[in-house]
Design an enzyme around this catalytic site. Sequence first.
Site, PDB file in Angstrom:
ATOM      1  NE  ARG A   3      -4.457  -1.337   1.675  1.00  0.00           N
ATOM      2  CZ  ARG A   3      -5.623  -0.937   2.259  1.00  0.00           C
ATOM      3  NH1 ARG A   3      -5.629  -0.672   3.473  1.00  0.00           N
ATOM      4  NH2 ARG A   3      -6.644  -1.796   1.878  1.00  0.00           N
TER       5      ARG A   3
ATOM      6  CD  GLN B 228      -3.432   6.086  -4.070  1.00  0.00           C
ATOM      7  OE1 GLN B 228      -3.826   6.733  -4.733  1.00  0.00           O
ATOM      8  NE2 GLN B 228      -3.066   6.512  -2.805  1.00  0.00           N
TER       9      GLN B 228
ATOM     10  CG  ASP C  86      -5.587  -1.197  -3.378  1.00  0.00           C
ATOM     11  OD1 ASP C  86      -5.561  -2.387  -3.236  1.00  0.00           O
ATOM     12  OD2 ASP C  86      -5.500  -0.242  -2.568  1.00  0.00           O
TER      13      ASP C  86
ATOM     14  CB  SER D 128      -8.716  -0.493  -2.484  1.00  0.00           C
ATOM     15  OG  SER D 128      -7.762  -0.466  -1.486  1.00  0.00           O
TER      16      SER D 128
ATOM     17  CE1 TYR E  55      -4.303  -4.242   3.230  1.00  0.00           C
ATOM     18  CE2 TYR E  55      -2.268  -3.780   3.383  1.00  0.00           C
ATOM     19  CZ  TYR E  55      -3.163  -4.043   2.751  1.00  0.00           C
ATOM     20  OH  TYR E  55      -2.946  -4.187   1.220  1.00  0.00           O
TER      21      TYR E  55
END
Length: 385
Positions: free
Chosen positions: A126, A131, A134, A137, A231
């Site tokens: 992360r 991003q 990801d 997510s 996390y």
Amino acid sequence: MQIGVPRETTPGERRVALVPDTVARLVKSGVSVAVEAGAGRGAYHGDDAYQTAGATVARDATALYAGSDVVLKIHRPSHDAELDEVGMLREGSVLVAMLYPLIHLDLVRRLADCRITAFALDAVPRISRAQPLDALSAMSTVTGYHAVLSAAAALPKFFPLLMTAAGTLTPARVLILGAGVAGLQAIATARRLGAVVEAFDARAVVKEQVQSLGATFVEVAAESAEGAGGYAKAQSEDAQKRTLEVLALRSREADVIITTALVPGMRAPRLITAEMVQAMRPGSVIVDLAGEQGGNCELSEPGTTVVRHEVTIMAPLNGASAIPVHASQMYSRNVSSFLQLIVKDGVLALNFEDEIVRESCVTHEGRIVHERARAAVESTTVGAT
């Protein structure tokens, strides 16, 4: 170089790893793409759309695996007596999928034995640069949204405050457990539907995010459970006890509870006990999004819906498949972004100096290279001797 996209074999799965728009961009970049016949049907992408995008349609999964340098999947490949997708992979080929290597240790061993270079999108670090790829997510966004719709459909009440000729109807009260991506999306969706929303997370750092979406943050006087990479980590026994005491009080007032709490590589924390369920109002609804890791609710039965003490408890598996069009579109963009890291000018180019490539690689050249997965495999091997 050929990229292969097989049809997903997990029961009920409707997503596909690449959508035609992404295929067209990949073909334009200089790679060939083969898609198994019917792979996109569940997401409303027919074989003709893939052919128009420049892909070839393979009628046989075995041939597709054998001819592909890189195989893209959503779920981990099957490797049992009924279906052995790992055995179909060509030695030395690359697999990109959601593998969950800390949980599926037998799969990790098999991939190493077959000399497959396997990348787990769920292990992508992360960091800001990661991003666009990801996938965790992206899929959590889908499941958080769908969980609220499922709860609203099952709840025998309206979600919003309504002023009617028959009088005023009070809004539903929704409690969200876990304020990660799925939890935050659930908060936003429940608020759009007009519910009064509370949210709990063991990481105090998410309080502002919860409040920014119009929900009340449930405070628990306990140590923060924020782990590496943002996390959650496991709480101490004392912190768990205090958490359960607070949640027992909040759950009695809730019409809907949506649980999303997960700890990477571990069983989902138990946050809703049988006693809490029994104390809830008749007709209440629980949607347990942690079912694939054992569930946050003691009475959940992963993969099914049950009624206990007049409370409906849903524990859906593979929730993102319920909205296959946008879920496939999002996953396709994630995996395409990952391919940009390992494919250069139409040729496979693995740069293990890149943090994303290094941290997401599970097996390579017959070895387990993911440190935590290797340690887990070695510990189980020692314990079995």
